[in-house]
Design an enzyme around this catalytic site. Sequence first.
Site, PDB file in Angstrom:
ATOM      1  N   TYR A   1      70.767  37.620  13.044  1.00 42.62           N
ATOM      2  CA  TYR A   1      70.707  36.538  14.023  1.00 42.62           C
ATOM      3  C   TYR A   1      70.528  35.182  13.335  1.00 42.62           C
ATOM      4  CZ  TYR A   1      69.936  39.701  18.009  1.00 42.62           C
ATOM      5  OH  TYR A   1      70.058  40.649  18.984  1.00 42.62           O
TER       6      TYR A   1
ATOM      7  N   MET B   1      64.641  43.063  17.141  1.00 46.87           N
ATOM      8  CA  MET B   1      63.621  43.803  17.899  1.00 46.87           C
ATOM      9  C   MET B   1      63.450  45.225  17.380  1.00 46.87           C
ATOM     10  SD  MET B   1      63.385  44.502  21.993  1.00 46.87           S
ATOM     11  CE  MET B   1      63.556  42.785  22.414  1.00 46.87           C
TER      12      MET B   1
ATOM     13  N   ARG C   1      30.290  31.034  15.651  1.00 50.40           N
ATOM     14  CA  ARG C   1      31.183  31.731  16.575  1.00 50.40           C
ATOM     15  C   ARG C   1      30.336  32.465  17.608  1.00 50.40           C
ATOM     16  NH1 ARG C   1      34.957  36.574  14.387  1.00 50.40           N
ATOM     17  NH2 ARG C   1      32.863  37.427  14.059  1.00 50.40           N
TER      18      ARG C   1
ATOM     19  N   LYS D   1      36.929  49.047  15.990  1.00 50.43           N
ATOM     20  CA  LYS D   1      37.422  48.183  17.072  1.00 50.43           C
ATOM     21  C   LYS D   1      38.936  48.007  16.933  1.00 50.43           C
ATOM     22  CE  LYS D   1      36.523  43.998  14.400  1.00 50.43           C
ATOM     23  NZ  LYS D   1      35.428  43.090  13.983  1.00 50.43           N
TER      24      LYS D   1
END
Length: 360
Positions: A256, A304, A131, A35
């Site tokens: 940054y 990024m 769940r 999956k």
Amino acid sequence: MARPTRISIDLNAIKANLAHVRHLAPSSKVLGIVKANAYGHGAVAVARAIAPLVDTIAVSCMEEAQALRMEGVKSPLLLLEGAFTQAEWRDIAGQGMIAMIHSDYQWQWLQELAMPTPVMAWLKVDTGMHRLGLSLEQASEMMARMRSSGLIHDQLVLASHFASADEPDNPLNQQQYHRFSELHRKHPELLASLANSAAIMADPKYHLDWVRPGLMLYGVSPFGCEEVDKILRPAMTLSSQIIALREVKKGEFVGYGNRWCAAKPSLIATVAIGYGDGYPIAAKDGTPALVNGKEAYLAGRVSMDMLTLDVSHIHNVKIGDEVELWGKRLSVNRVARYANTIGYELLTRLPSRVQRDYVD
Ligand SMILES: *Cc1c(COP(=O)(O)O)cnc(C)c1O
């Protein structure tokens, strides 16, 4: 592609990990879990590689199953979340897929459709994770009706899922095991399945008829171990290269937001990989990466397309040197801890932007 950012996948490692599953659980059938794009490893390539070695392949939904069929994967396919709509049951039946039935409404849909040929199904029961799955009382009653209805194939598998298999001493494991065993004792004609990777590795008594390995196939410890496993072989290596190098003076900042400040004159390497490539922005200063096989440390916030490493202590670092962000020599679990996440998440959220290369 010229940009050096790569996901390299070692299909032989996956096959070897599967052989280890067989070694641990020699009497069980194996449901190989692919999956979420095979935990980021590429569902088609992984399914093709493991198809001859597993008994059934599992995906989460019909869309994932059809993608495999389109690419020629012929193995039996199980949908872990079963039918999402009533109409989907027809496709499941028509295409010979196996569906998990985890809720009463899925069974109601099937009864209303009254299709002429029985569908193949697994029945999920909730033994404590809360769940998915029928309650134990619901399941017991429903199983008898399912078997007499003729709507479901005889080879029904009773399944449940552990909430804390990664903590082998957690008492909830025993509780879930006992609840499951009690139900199974009342329906001994059914096959049974309980174990994900952690449970497969934790205790043979959880193996039962079908084991369901996911993470361990990809060579990552389901217990969150941060050392590269001695037995499991990591299949994925995420790598890039150094594209810039500079010396920064004591007191200068990198990246940054001025997060990292040089405590002494430092050598900073800029690497062509960032959060746009799936590397976690949450990674803290000090997160390890391997430069020419030696540990370097994240210095400054991830951008990024790039990130910056302090390589002051490594000799002869050059432009073009290889950087392993995680993989064969650096466990993804270790990087995950520095980013407040888990290896599973880092593996499954790699974007298609990054090329996957397969070695076989
Ligand atoms: C994903 C999944 C697994 C595999 O879990 P791992 O921890 O990756 O081994 C097993 N069973 C079910 C029902 C799952 O959804």
